[in-house]
Scaffold this motif. Sequence first.
Motif, PDB file in Angstrom:
ATOM      1  N   GLU A  99       0.819  -1.207   0.000  1.00  0.00           N
ATOM      2  CA  GLU A  99       0.000   0.000   0.000  1.00  0.00           C
ATOM      3  C   GLU A  99       0.859   1.265   0.000  1.00  0.00           C
TER       4      GLU A  99
ATOM      5  N   ARG B 236       0.489   3.168  -4.005  1.00  0.00           N
ATOM      6  CA  ARG B 236      -0.041   4.512  -3.749  1.00  0.00           C
ATOM      7  C   ARG B 236      -0.727   5.071  -4.987  1.00  0.00           C
ATOM      8  N   GLU B 237      -0.144   4.808  -6.152  1.00  0.00           N
ATOM      9  CA  GLU B 237      -0.752   5.285  -7.398  1.00  0.00           C
ATOM     10  C   GLU B 237      -2.147   4.701  -7.582  1.00  0.00           C
TER      11      GLU B 237
ATOM     12  N   ILE C 169      -4.152   3.295  -5.291  1.00  0.00           N
ATOM     13  CA  ILE C 169      -5.062   3.732  -4.233  1.00  0.00           C
ATOM     14  C   ILE C 169      -5.547   5.146  -4.508  1.00  0.00           C
ATOM     15  N   ASP C 170      -4.654   6.016  -4.967  1.00  0.00           N
ATOM     16  CA  ASP C 170      -5.030   7.389  -5.291  1.00  0.00           C
ATOM     17  C   ASP C 170      -6.050   7.436  -6.420  1.00  0.00           C
ATOM     18  N   GLN C 171      -6.017   6.443  -7.306  1.00  0.00           N
ATOM     19  CA  GLN C 171      -6.959   6.380  -8.422  1.00  0.00           C
ATOM     20  C   GLN C 171      -8.271   5.689  -8.043  1.00  0.00           C
TER      21      GLN C 171
END
Length: 246
Positions: free
Chosen positions: A199, A205-206, A208-210
């Motif tokens: 995560e 992170r990319e 999850i951000d999307q």
Amino acid sequence: MFYDQGLYNVRCEWGIQGVSKVTLRCDAVVIVDVLSFSTCVEIAVSQGALVYPHMKREQSAEAYAESLGAVVASRSRKFDAGVYSLAPSSLVNIPAGTKLVLPSPNGSMLSMLTGQTPTFAACLRNARAVAEAAAQLGTRIAVIPAGERWEDSSLRPSLEDWLGAGAVVHHLPGTKSPEAMAAEALYLRYQDELAVVIEACSSGRELIDQGFAEDVALAAALNVSTTVPRLIQNAYQQNTSQQETA
């Protein structure tokens, strides 16, 4: 000769060059693309689907799918119900018997370069099961972390694939190259906190951000599956004792 890691049973190297250098005279090759090709393959095959890797410039995925009577997964991740894509969550309810063409610049590409060498797709979810199945074919195993791509299309070694490769290596017998031992050491360092690490890494992170936290969670689950996808007649499908030739 120095780059084939031929002094060792278990070899590990990145990407396209890894396939070309370390799979020679191997008994099996394991492709590892955790976010998300290999995770998609594991989930779809566990449901009884057949997954056809695609990266043929001379034939579109749509034309290839039509020739097979298959459906094409979207090249982008989608939330739409009934749309299959490189989002593992889109495949959890895929019907058994579905033929799915899965385009991917990493996992699919590597799968199509292994020639006649028996080929498996592994992720964290099925690392142990795939390692055990590959070891049944012989002692010389190549583990290939796929990596991601930078904007200029060059290889971006990715933490999640290094961890996934290490998880497979950990369950393989025989002598291990220094490269394979390095992957295994990384996995052993983080095996109890894989979800947190994945995560937090760049790829996780990319996504999850999307809005794809569910996909990251699915990919970070360790050894929850006994599904062993093997490339047979151009499709990943469940490996069985009756299917002994790729």
